[in-house]
Design a protein around this motif. Structure first.
Motif, PDB file in Angstrom:
ATOM      1  N   ILE A 225       0.868  -1.169   0.000  1.00  0.00           N
ATOM      2  CA  ILE A 225       0.000   0.000   0.000  1.00  0.00           C
ATOM      3  C   ILE A 225       0.909   1.224   0.000  1.00  0.00           C
ATOM      4  N   VAL A 226       0.845   2.016  -1.054  1.00  0.00           N
ATOM      5  CA  VAL A 226       1.642   3.242  -1.137  1.00  0.00           C
ATOM      6  C   VAL A 226       0.797   4.387  -0.578  1.00  0.00           C
ATOM      7  N   HIS A 227       1.255   4.937   0.525  1.00  0.00           N
ATOM      8  CA  HIS A 227       0.518   6.017   1.203  1.00  0.00           C
ATOM      9  C   HIS A 227       1.105   7.346   0.747  1.00  0.00           C
ATOM     10  N   ARG A 228       0.319   8.102  -0.022  1.00  0.00           N
ATOM     11  CA  ARG A 228       0.802   9.339  -0.625  1.00  0.00           C
ATOM     12  C   ARG A 228       0.308  10.556   0.163  1.00  0.00           C
ATOM     13  N   MET A 229       0.577  10.582   1.449  1.00  0.00           N
ATOM     14  CA  MET A 229       0.026  11.659   2.275  1.00  0.00           C
ATOM     15  C   MET A 229       0.842  12.946   2.169  1.00  0.00           C
ATOM     16  N   PHE A 230       2.057  12.901   1.616  1.00  0.00           N
ATOM     17  CA  PHE A 230       2.882  14.100   1.545  1.00  0.00           C
ATOM     18  C   PHE A 230       2.794  14.788   0.181  1.00  0.00           C
ATOM     19  N   ARG A 231       2.986  14.049  -0.903  1.00  0.00           N
ATOM     20  CA  ARG A 231       2.979  14.579  -2.260  1.00  0.00           C
ATOM     21  C   ARG A 231       3.957  15.756  -2.368  1.00  0.00           C
ATOM     22  N   SER A 232       3.488  16.994  -2.481  1.00  0.00           N
ATOM     23  CA  SER A 232       4.350  18.171  -2.465  1.00  0.00           C
ATOM     24  C   SER A 232       4.003  19.004  -1.235  1.00  0.00           C
ATOM     25  N   GLU A 233       4.851  19.984  -0.917  1.00  0.00           N
ATOM     26  CA  GLU A 233       4.618  20.794   0.273  1.00  0.00           C
ATOM     27  C   GLU A 233       3.268  21.508   0.214  1.00  0.00           C
ATOM     28  N   SER A 234       2.944  22.091  -0.937  1.00  0.00           N
ATOM     29  CA  SER A 234       1.687  22.829  -1.050  1.00  0.00           C
ATOM     30  C   SER A 234       0.481  21.908  -0.927  1.00  0.00           C
ATOM     31  N   GLU A 235       0.570  20.709  -1.494  1.00  0.00           N
ATOM     32  CA  GLU A 235      -0.534  19.760  -1.385  1.00  0.00           C
ATOM     33  C   GLU A 235      -0.692  19.258   0.041  1.00  0.00           C
ATOM     34  N   TYR A 236       0.435  19.015   0.708  1.00  0.00           N
ATOM     35  CA  TYR A 236       0.391  18.579   2.099  1.00  0.00           C
ATOM     36  C   TYR A 236      -0.313  19.626   2.965  1.00  0.00           C
ATOM     37  N   ILE A 237       0.055  20.891   2.777  1.00  0.00           N
ATOM     38  CA  ILE A 237      -0.559  21.957   3.571  1.00  0.00           C
ATOM     39  C   ILE A 237      -2.055  22.044   3.275  1.00  0.00           C
ATOM     40  N   ALA A 238      -2.422  21.892   2.008  1.00  0.00           N
ATOM     41  CA  ALA A 238      -3.837  21.952   1.646  1.00  0.00           C
ATOM     42  C   ALA A 238      -4.635  20.847   2.329  1.00  0.00           C
ATOM     43  N   THR A 239      -4.056  19.649   2.450  1.00  0.00           N
ATOM     44  CA  THR A 239      -4.785  18.553   3.097  1.00  0.00           C
ATOM     45  C   THR A 239      -5.025  18.848   4.571  1.00  0.00           C
ATOM     46  N   LEU A 240      -4.147  19.624   5.192  1.00  0.00           N
ATOM     47  CA  LEU A 240      -4.349  19.973   6.599  1.00  0.00           C
ATOM     48  C   LEU A 240      -5.650  20.745   6.779  1.00  0.00           C
ATOM     49  N   GLY A 241      -6.045  21.491   5.761  1.00  0.00           N
ATOM     50  CA  GLY A 241      -7.244  22.307   5.847  1.00  0.00           C
ATOM     51  C   GLY A 241      -8.534  21.547   5.668  1.00  0.00           C
TER      52      GLY A 241
END
Length: 383
Positions: A225-241
């Motif tokens: 299972i590849v967990h792609r929770m980081f991707r890029s910095e901007s995408e990571y920050i967006a997921t926090l929201g």
């Protein structure tokens, strides 16, 4: 709106497998995630979207039009329940989906994944049902997990060489003939407890967390299972929201920071010729479903949400300030600067009501941001 489907049967000798996900504001990733799992032979894919403000519905409508074994429906009806109930949204959906799959009798296994989790064989060809056909007598089959490291470019598809950390967590395919006792995010409880790890071993958990593999079982396997929770910095920050269904905070606090994941570093390599064919198939999928413009719009929405997160921390209680700072650990200095400035002007610190509370908070913040700790201590002196 619910998209219905007759789910035509797939004629092959492998086990039949259904995939279920819960998605909130995941529009940029739905096409890749659906194509990925169709490519690897999941017979039915069902997505429950909830509390969603992006163009997920438009994207899924187009996919369902071309792929009748993909369906989606809204799960916002759960929000009409008592607060203690609606916090369990994901578990309610999983229990519902398992009961329906068991009753329908069209599949042998059901699996629950998030949109940032991708069931991936390293040969990039073999189908999920061909792997699971050997496990029809087991209650469940668990697959190992790798946390993929984020990269510099936003919205990248899965790489042919996945760098990341091995995690003890798993995701599990559950036999629909099993007697479910309790659904869970990683390893549901069944009556017989005939749980297997992909590879043939019996599942052995850790004493402190039954959903984590025993250290002796943690290794790179043919399927991960590849967990792609980081991707890029901007995408990571967006997921926090996007927050979490289990609490009312507008910021997701169950993250340790960008590219901060425990576990041994590893590389999960995908076979090049089959990987290139997979990438070509994905491009054809986007073209056939007419998704290019929808995905561009969705990506711009994510970048806008990243800016919103950095500029709007006003509704977070001061008691969790250290947790807020922690989720931005590993981010660039510019991001950290914007976070601190947003906190200073948000009014969050104005809620500190006495000197001792302010000093205690400053000590918690100090390991994460020394300058902000000094700022809080200066405010404490005025209380």
């Amino acid at each position: 709106m619910t998209i219905a489907s007759s789910y035509p049967s797939v004629s092959r000798s492998g086990a039949k497998v259904k995939l279920v996900a819960v998605a909130k504001d995941e529009a940029p990733y739905l096409a890749e995630w659906v194509h990925h799992h169709l490519h690897f032979g999941f017979d039915e894919i069902e997505i429950y979207i909830n509390r969603t403000s992006d163009n997920s519905e438009q994207i899924l409508n187009k996919i369902c039009l071309h792929h009748p074994n993909v369906s989606f429906q809204y799960a916002d009806w759960i929000d009409a329940c008592h607060d203690n109930v609606r916090r369990q949204l994901q578990f309610i959906i999983y229990a519902k989906a398992f009961a329906e799959a068991k009753s329908a009798g069209r599949v042998d296994f059901i699996m629950f994944l998030d949109i940032d989790e991708m069931w991936t064989p390293n040969n990039m060809q073999k189908k999920v049902g061909d792997y699971l056909i050997d496990y029809l007598d087991a209650d469940s089959v668990s697959f190992g997990w790798i946390n993929e490291q984020g990269g510099n470019e936003a919205f990248q598809t899965i790489s042919s060489s996945i760098n990341g950390q091995l995690s003890p967590l798993v995701k599990t395919a559950v036999n629909v003939r099993a007697e479910m006792v309790e659904v869970a995010l990683h390893l549901p409880k069944t009556k017989r407890l005939e749980n297997k790890v992909f590879g043939g071993e019996s599942f052995l958990g850790q004493p402190t967390n039954r959903e984590c593999l025993h250290p002796d079982l943690i290794r790179i396997r043919e399927v991960m299972i590849v967990h792609r929770m980081f991707r890029s910095e901007s995408e990571y920050i967006a997921t926090l929201g996007r927050g979490r269904p289990s609490d009312d905070f507008p910021l997701k606090l169950n993250r340790g920071g960008y590219n901060k994941a425990s576990g041994a570093h590893t590389v999960f390599a995908l076979q090049p010729p089959a990987y290139l064919a997979y990438r070509t198939a994905y491009s054809e999928f986007i073209h056939a479903c007419l998704l290019a413009d929808d995905l561009q719009y969705a990506q711009q929405s994510v970048l806008a949400r990243c800016d919103w997160v950095l500029d709007n921390l006003t509704s977070m209680p001061v008691e969790v300030l250290d947790q807020v700072l922690r989720v931005f650990e590993g981010c660039s200095d510019e991001v950290k600067r914007r976070v601190v400035e947003s906190i200073k002007v948000s009014g969050m610190l104005e809620t500190l009501d006495n000197r001792q509370n302010a000093l205690t908070l400053a000590m918690r913040v100090r390991p994460l941001n020394f300058q902000l700790a000094k700022y809080i201590m200066a405010k404490a002196a005025l209380l």
